[in-house]
Design a protein around this motif. Structure first.
Motif, PDB file in Angstrom:
ATOM      1  N   LEU A   1      -7.452  -1.329  -5.772  1.00 28.12           N
ATOM      2  CA  LEU A   1      -7.466   0.441  -5.706  1.00 28.12           C
ATOM      3  C   LEU A   1      -6.907   1.527  -5.405  1.00 28.12           C
ATOM      4  O   LEU A   1      -6.933   1.974  -6.575  1.00 28.12           O
ATOM      5  N   ASP A   2      -6.005   0.785  -5.256  1.00 25.81           N
ATOM      6  CA  ASP A   2      -4.699   2.172  -4.367  1.00 25.81           C
ATOM      7  C   ASP A   2      -4.115   1.698  -5.682  1.00 25.81           C
ATOM      8  O   ASP A   2      -3.892   3.685  -5.644  1.00 25.81           O
TER       9      ASP A   2
ATOM     10  N   TYR B   1       1.026  -1.168   0.058  1.00 26.33           N
ATOM     11  CA  TYR B   1      -0.127   0.190   0.068  1.00 26.33           C
ATOM     12  C   TYR B   1       0.853   0.982  -0.152  1.00 26.33           C
ATOM     13  O   TYR B   1       0.727   1.767   0.466  1.00 26.33           O
TER      14      TYR B   1
ATOM     15  N   LYS C   1      -0.702   4.920   0.191  1.00 21.48           N
ATOM     16  CA  LYS C   1      -1.987   5.018   1.765  1.00 21.48           C
ATOM     17  C   LYS C   1      -1.788   5.938   1.684  1.00 21.48           C
ATOM     18  O   LYS C   1      -0.602   5.891   2.495  1.00 21.48           O
TER      19      LYS C   1
ATOM     20  N   GLY D   1     -11.801  -4.212  -1.071  1.00 22.70           N
ATOM     21  CA  GLY D   1     -11.246  -3.134  -0.766  1.00 22.70           C
ATOM     22  C   GLY D   1     -12.082  -2.463  -0.394  1.00 22.70           C
ATOM     23  O   GLY D   1     -13.273  -2.651  -0.116  1.00 22.70           O
ATOM     24  N   LEU D   2     -11.171  -1.144   0.266  1.00 21.81           N
ATOM     25  CA  LEU D   2     -12.976   0.144   0.949  1.00 21.81           C
ATOM     26  C   LEU D   2     -13.950   0.632  -0.159  1.00 21.81           C
ATOM     27  O   LEU D   2     -13.006   0.978  -1.770  1.00 21.81           O
TER      28      LEU D   2
ATOM     29  N   GLY E   1      -8.995  -6.098  -4.448  1.00 16.24           N
ATOM     30  CA  GLY E   1      -8.100  -5.696  -2.448  1.00 16.24           C
ATOM     31  C   GLY E   1      -8.007  -4.458  -2.532  1.00 16.24           C
ATOM     32  O   GLY E   1      -7.858  -3.421  -3.723  1.00 16.24           O
ATOM     33  N   ASP E   2      -7.618  -3.498  -1.512  1.00 18.82           N
ATOM     34  CA  ASP E   2      -7.077  -2.580  -1.052  1.00 18.82           C
ATOM     35  C   ASP E   2      -5.809  -1.691  -2.332  1.00 18.82           C
ATOM     36  O   ASP E   2      -5.873  -1.086  -2.726  1.00 18.82           O
ATOM     37  N   SER E   3      -5.164  -3.140  -2.514  1.00 16.42           N
ATOM     38  CA  SER E   3      -3.388  -2.386  -3.221  1.00 16.42           C
ATOM     39  C   SER E   3      -4.089  -2.854  -4.950  1.00 16.42           C
ATOM     40  O   SER E   3      -3.534  -1.018  -4.986  1.00 16.42           O
TER      41      SER E   3
ATOM     42  N   SER F   1     -13.084   4.059  -1.623  1.00 13.00           N
ATOM     43  CA  SER F   1     -12.143   4.187  -2.529  1.00 13.00           C
ATOM     44  C   SER F   1     -13.216   3.247  -4.036  1.00 13.00           C
ATOM     45  O   SER F   1     -12.429   4.507  -4.642  1.00 13.00           O
TER      46      SER F   1
END
Ligand SMILES: Cc1cc2nc3c(=O)[nH]c(=O)nc-3n(C[C@H](O)[C@H](O)[C@H](O)COP(=O)(O)OP(=O)(O)OC[C@H]3O[C@@H](n4cnc5c(N)ncnc54)[C@H](O)[C@@H]3O)c2cc1C
Length: 311
Positions: A149-150, A38, A41, A174-175, A145-147, A178
């Motif tokens: 999306l980021d 991340y 982030k 993920g969030l 997942g978050d990665s 996001s």
């Protein structure tokens, strides 16, 4: 061993106490999970920073270490033996104490599940190190997942990019905030539920066949490059051979961060004790406990100065 945030801070703190350190990491670069999973982030729970990006945190930790510790990167530690009062790491390095800070273990990315030749592989990435290299390109970002999306958000910020975020389910892991932010961006298209089925280079672009889940529809998308954010496999199995007590693949430690083998300590996400939470700030405190314990063990005759301002 382990140059994640906790290992990096530990080397800094050891230096404050005049200890010599050698830091091993299995990867070619330091930074552990924040740098790898991340990097962009904004972290909100590092003491003294109201907000700091993961990359910036690692840079700050590293600046101190560069001058003071010896770094051996690209070196997964495999072997650890105790001979008399010393430890021998990988039959080569002799040390008085060992601190294991290997987090969730050495990472390997989960690969894009299609057969690819070298030319295709050059355009398929598992990390984003330098977002600027993607300027003015059409990029496919795969994962939910978050990665993923980021990375999609970071690349969408670069001038002239067009991003397709492709996931095999309609729901993202993920969030949600996001996902909503990405959906609101003009240069981002969210494509779900699609699974990659074929990959070729045509007209100097990656041509990827995407199957719509639950149907036999196949669509084709063209990209300059793609980012695969399917996550990482982590392996901490090597520590089993060293004789340290484990609990669900994590190393059991006492309140002084010592394992069942005197002289071997574990800190950060690899360690476990009742109530532990996987947070960077907590790992920093554990590093301070481990180093203070080591100082007391190595120099029992010394009156230990605890505060850095008095060192
Ligand atoms: C998506 C995500 C978001 C997060 N957000 C936050 C947050 O906002 N705030 C927060 O406090 N925490 C957050 N965390 C948790 C935080 O990242 C971890 O607690 C932290 O990274 C633990 O640091 P560490 O140094 O113990 O381990 P790691 O960061 O896992 O680093 C371990 C290092 O050891 C190396 N290594 C492994 N095996 C070996 C070996 N055999 N030999 C040599 N080197 C080895 C690895 O390559 C790695 O560099 C988040 C985690 C994730 C996944």
């Amino acid at each position: 061993m382990g140059a994640g945030p906790v290992g990096l801070f530990c080397a800094n703190f050891a230096h404050l106490h005049g200890l010599k350190t050698v830091v091993f990491d299995s990867l070619a670069e330091v930074g552990g999970q924040p740098k790898l999973l991340y990097p962009f982030k904004k972290i909100l729970d590092i003491p003294a920073f109201s907000s700091i990006s993961a990359c910036e945190l690692i840079e700050k930790l590293q600046t101190e270490d560069k001058q003071n510790a010896t770094f051996i990167l690209n070196h997964p530690v495999v072997d650890l033996k105790k001979i008399d009062r010393k430890f021998i790491i990988d039959n080569n390095f002799s040390v008085k104490s060992v601190i294991i800070a290997t987090g969730t273990g050495s990472f390997t990315p989960k690969k894009f599940p299609l057969k690819m030749d070298d030319e295709i592989e050059k355009r398929v990435h598992y990390y984003v190190r330098d977002p600027q290299k993607f300027k003015n390109q059409k990029i496919g970002v795969f994962g939910g997942g978050d990665s993923a999306l980021d990375w999609a958000a970071e690349l969408a910020d670069q001038p002239g990019t067009k991003i397709n975020l492709i996931h095999r389910r309609n729901e993202f892991r993920g969030l949600e905030s996001s996902v909503q932010k990405l959906k609101s961006l003009k240069n981002v298209e969210v494509q779900t539920p699609y699974l990659p089925k074929s990959i070729q280079i045509r007209d100097n672009l990656l041509n990827i066949g995407l199957k719509e889940m639950g149907t036999s529809n196949i669509i084709h998308e063209r990209f300059d490059q793609i980012i695969v954010g399917y996550g990482f496999r982590a392996n901490n199995q090597f520590v089993k051979k060293w004789g340290v007590n484990l609990n669900n693949n994590q190393i059991e430690v006492s309140r002084s961060m010592e394992t069942n083998i005197p002289g071997i300590y574990a800190i950060g996400d690899v360690s476990t004790y009742p109530g532990r939470v996987p947070l960077i700030g907590l790992g920093f405190g554990e590093a301070q406990i481990a180093i203070t314990t080591i100082m007391r063990a190595l120099f029992p005759e010394k009156t230990l100065t605890i505060h850095s301002t008095s060192i």
